[in-house]
Design a protein around this motif. Sequence first.
Motif, PDB file in Angstrom:
ATOM      1  N   GLY A 190       0.818  -1.208   0.000  1.00 45.57           N
ATOM      2  CA  GLY A 190       0.000   0.000   0.000  1.00 45.57           C
ATOM      3  C   GLY A 190       0.850   1.256   0.000  1.00 45.57           C
ATOM      4  N   LEU A 205      -2.479  -6.164  -0.014  1.00 46.64           N
ATOM      5  CA  LEU A 205      -3.094  -4.834  -0.043  1.00 46.64           C
ATOM      6  C   LEU A 205      -4.380  -4.853   0.770  1.00 46.64           C
ATOM      7  N   HIS A 208       1.913   2.132   4.550  1.00 45.15           N
ATOM      8  CA  HIS A 208       2.059   3.591   4.654  1.00 45.15           C
ATOM      9  C   HIS A 208       2.354   3.969   6.108  1.00 45.15           C
TER      10      HIS A 208
END
Length: 248
Positions: free
Chosen positions: A8, A31, A73
């Motif tokens: 991601g 993901l 992230h």
Amino acid sequence: MRILILGGSSEASALSHLIALRPDIEATVSLAGRTAAPAALPIPSRSGGFGGVDGLVAYLMAERVEAVIDATHPFAAQMARHAREACAILRLPLLVLTRAAWAPVAGDRWIEVADVEAAVAALGSVPLRVFLTVGRLSVPAFAAAPQHHYLIRSIDTPQGLDVLPRHELLLARPPFSLADEKRAMSEGRIDMLVSKNSGGEPTYAKIAAARELNLRVVMIRRPKPEASQALHDPAAALAWIEAHRKAP
Ligand code: NAP
């Protein structure tokens, strides 16, 4: 060697391109499934949550994963925590691959805040034109400050936009150039930028543009503690995989 990459992020994508050249490494990128059309990956991927720590433990065992790379992230704090807990339970090696946070430089006018709610409060009561670049899921929080006009940039359309009485939507995917960011802020007559401290090059231009235009930036600090074993470079992550290869 069987690796799970929690993805991601652009770092996960860069690492997957390096691994694609290595037939001796069998890696899958995971993901969350939030982006409608994620960028294509050169190695196998899976999509969707695992079902908490228990689900992740079950997946790692079923797939006989030997090492995990958390390349989510910097703001994906829950997935990072689950990875730490699952790897501790199974005694699997875990590497955090993340980008370094941005640091303010001379000319920056940052108002640093702890979270999205604090960012909403930092905008103040006087109506402003705000450039909102915080990711789709964080947009609804700004309904608490409906007096502002929001220029919202996002990859996919955020849900619940109707709660913001004054907004414009700009659908776009990074990277963005400095010239484009300056144009977007000037044409949008922006007073203030709101950003997460995501770090990395592909989205830094908005920070530089705000500096050049002398705009204030509400900068949301990272929720994750700095991992003790974190790398910033996908090539170094490949070397880490090598170092954790079990002897045949
Ligand atoms: P989060 O709050 O840390 O995670 C929430 C739940 O989503 C996790 O418990 C997990 O569900 C699932 N999940 C998250 N990442 C996953 C992954 N890579 N593979 C499988 N399941 C995943 O995460 P988030 O902040 O919602 O971010 C979701 C994804 O978007 C992450 O992969 C992240 O890298 C990416 N992303 C996030 C941001 C941001 O600002 N937060 C920005 C850009 C990209 P289960 O508990 O069911 O396993």
